[in-house]
Scaffold this active site. Structure first.
Site, PDB file in Angstrom:
ATOM      1  CB  ALA A 235      -1.014  -0.039   1.194  1.00 58.13           C
ATOM      2  CG  PHE A 304       5.932   4.092   0.894  1.00 56.26           C
ATOM      3  CD1 PHE A 304       4.873   5.067   0.738  1.00 56.26           C
ATOM      4  CD2 PHE A 304       6.926   4.300   0.055  1.00 56.26           C
ATOM      5  CE1 PHE A 304       4.762   5.906  -0.095  1.00 56.26           C
ATOM      6  CE2 PHE A 304       6.956   5.303  -0.774  1.00 56.26           C
ATOM      7  CZ  PHE A 304       5.899   6.117  -0.953  1.00 56.26           C
ATOM      8  CD  GLU A 305       1.673  -1.048   6.118  1.00 53.71           C
ATOM      9  OE1 GLU A 305       2.255  -2.306   5.890  1.00 53.71           O
ATOM     10  OE2 GLU A 305       1.384  -0.562   7.202  1.00 53.71           O
ATOM     11  CB  ILE A 306       7.618  -2.547   1.443  1.00 47.52           C
ATOM     12  CG1 ILE A 306       8.149  -3.193   2.456  1.00 47.52           C
ATOM     13  CG2 ILE A 306       7.655  -1.004   1.401  1.00 47.52           C
ATOM     14  CD1 ILE A 306       9.755  -2.918   2.562  1.00 47.52           C
TER      15      ILE A 306
END
Length: 431
Positions: A235, A304-306
């Site tokens: 996300a 940021f969700e990586i």
């Protein structure tokens, strides 16, 4: 009046620090104290000590571009330290406020090991010991010539140590506080599914040394871009986390344009885009990104969700938050390192004007917040900053000296009167 105002602010901050409702993820029915099914893959992941050692060696090999500082703080016997690496194409220009400034934080939650590995990868590329596919050295230098980047590779070292000791589901710091719930914007509110194991916000905003360090770093650096890097899903989030909407106006449009570009080029259109509070399905109160946007007034503030494995069970925390095979591990690092270098390139092309364009939130805050955040006076965007902290402390010292002087004079007058009259002083007010 100034001293009275500060006193009133302090009293209000004390009342504001009393417990109020905060946030949660839907895992309340899971026993997260049980061992994770999948262990840490030691062939892929550095230990926290080894990772910091790798970064220190990297900085030592490239003193012309990289500098390192370790910041320590403590509270009630609890100590923490945070390593900060600064990149500047010419080290002598690292304090040049005309440069575009970016602040990145990794490893805020202990169990998200992949984020700190990404920090190491980015630093290796910045030092030119590694390169991204299809990126040559000339292009890299041109992109970074007028940029200063501060990277926090592992914000939550104490929590990471607990994970390495076997508690692979731990996200909080060394004394059980979620560092991404310990910031002052909308701090302390608890949703109906609140789980203290996941989201304990602490006893007050900035009760934890880690968040105190990060707050001071952000205010002093005054970045144009802030990114808080996590894992658990894929996300690209912009403010807000504590409410189901994005900010109004030009800054919001600029943030969304950048995120859409990243999603198309590097996330292969898999990433969720929008506000954290409106996209995830729950509201998060007291987060770093909301503070950066509302208080520090960073025009482009992101979370940021990586990476995330939706097939992992809720107890299999290492697999849920971190790639477990070499192919996926390498892909995640390459894709997201590429995304960050796109940000370094595109960020400066977006019209990031004065922080006056970011709406300011007026609310009662703690006395520390009053000094360190809300009353950060600025002459202009690139001019000399006037820290109101210095003015406030000077005013306090002045009032304290006057108080001491008046106390000494009154004591002297009282003693002189006794010595002259030789009799007991009685009240002049009739009883």
């Amino acid at each position: 009046m100034g001293g009275l105002f500060l006193l009133l602010s302090y009293l209000l901050s004390v009342s504001a620090s009393l417990p109020t409702p905060s946030v949660a993820i839907a895992v309340a029915d899971a026993d997260l104290t049980q061992p994770s099914v999948t262990p840490i893959n030691r062939d892929l992941y550095h230990s926290s000590d080894a990772l910091i050692e790798q970064i220190q060696s990297l900085v030592h090999r490239h003193p012309d571009k990289l500098t390192l500082e370790t910041i320590r703080a403590g509270n009630k016997g609890y100590m923490s330290e945070i390593t900060v690496v600064t990149y500047c194409h010419s080290r002598t220009d690292s304090d040049d406020k005309s440069k575009f400034r970016i602040l990145l934080s990794f490893g805020q939650h202990g169990r998200e090991l992949i984020t700190s590995e990404l920090a190491l990868r980015i630093l290796s590329i910045l030092s030119e010991e590694q390169f991204l596919p299809k990126m040559d050295r000339a292009s890299l230098n041109g992109t970074l010539e007028n940029v200063v980047i501060k990277i926090v590779p592992m914000e939550n070292l104490n929590g990471r140590k607990l994970v390495e000791a076997g508690n692979l589901c731990e996200r909080r710091n060394g004394r059980g506080v979620d560092l991404n719930r310990n910031w002052s914007v909308d701090w302390g509110k608890k949703e109906k599914d609140y789980d203290p194991y996941e989201e304990n916000p602490g006893t007050a905003p900035f009760s934890e040394p880690e968040t105190q360090i990060m707050r001071k770093l952000a205010i002093s650096f005054d970045p144009h871009i802030w990114i808080n890097v996590h894992s658990g899903m894929e996300a690209l989030f912009m403010p807000y986390d504590h409410k189901n909407r994005t900010p109004d106006g030009l800054p919001s449009q600029q943030m969304r344009l950048l995120l859409e570009e990243l999603n198309n080029v590097h996330c292969h259109k898999r990433c969720m885009i929008g506000s954290g509070g409106g996209s995830v399905g729950y509201l998060a109160h007291g987060t770093a990104t909301d503070y950066m946007y509302d208080v520090v007034r960073v025009p482009m503030s992101f979370t940021f969700e990586i990476y995330g494995d939706s097939t992992a069970t809720i107890k299999d925390c290492f697999k849920m938050f971190n790639p477990v095979d070499h192919t996926t591990f390498k892909r995640v690092l390459n894709d997201w390192a590429g995304a960050f270098f796109t940000i370094f390139k595109l960020g400066r092309q977006i019209d990031v004007q004065s922080k006056a364009s970011v709406p300011k939130v007026d609310k009662w805050v703690s006395i520390d917040d009053y000094f360190d955040g809300y009353l950060m006076g600025r002459r202009n965007r690139y001019g000399k900053k006037m820290e109101v902290l210095e003015v406030g402390m000077q005013e306090i010292r002045t009032y304290f000296r006057l108080f001491l002087l008046s106390s000494v004079l009154l004591l002297f007058m009282f003693c002189s009167r006794i010595s002259k009259t030789g009799r007991q002083i009685v009240s002049a007010i009739p009883l």
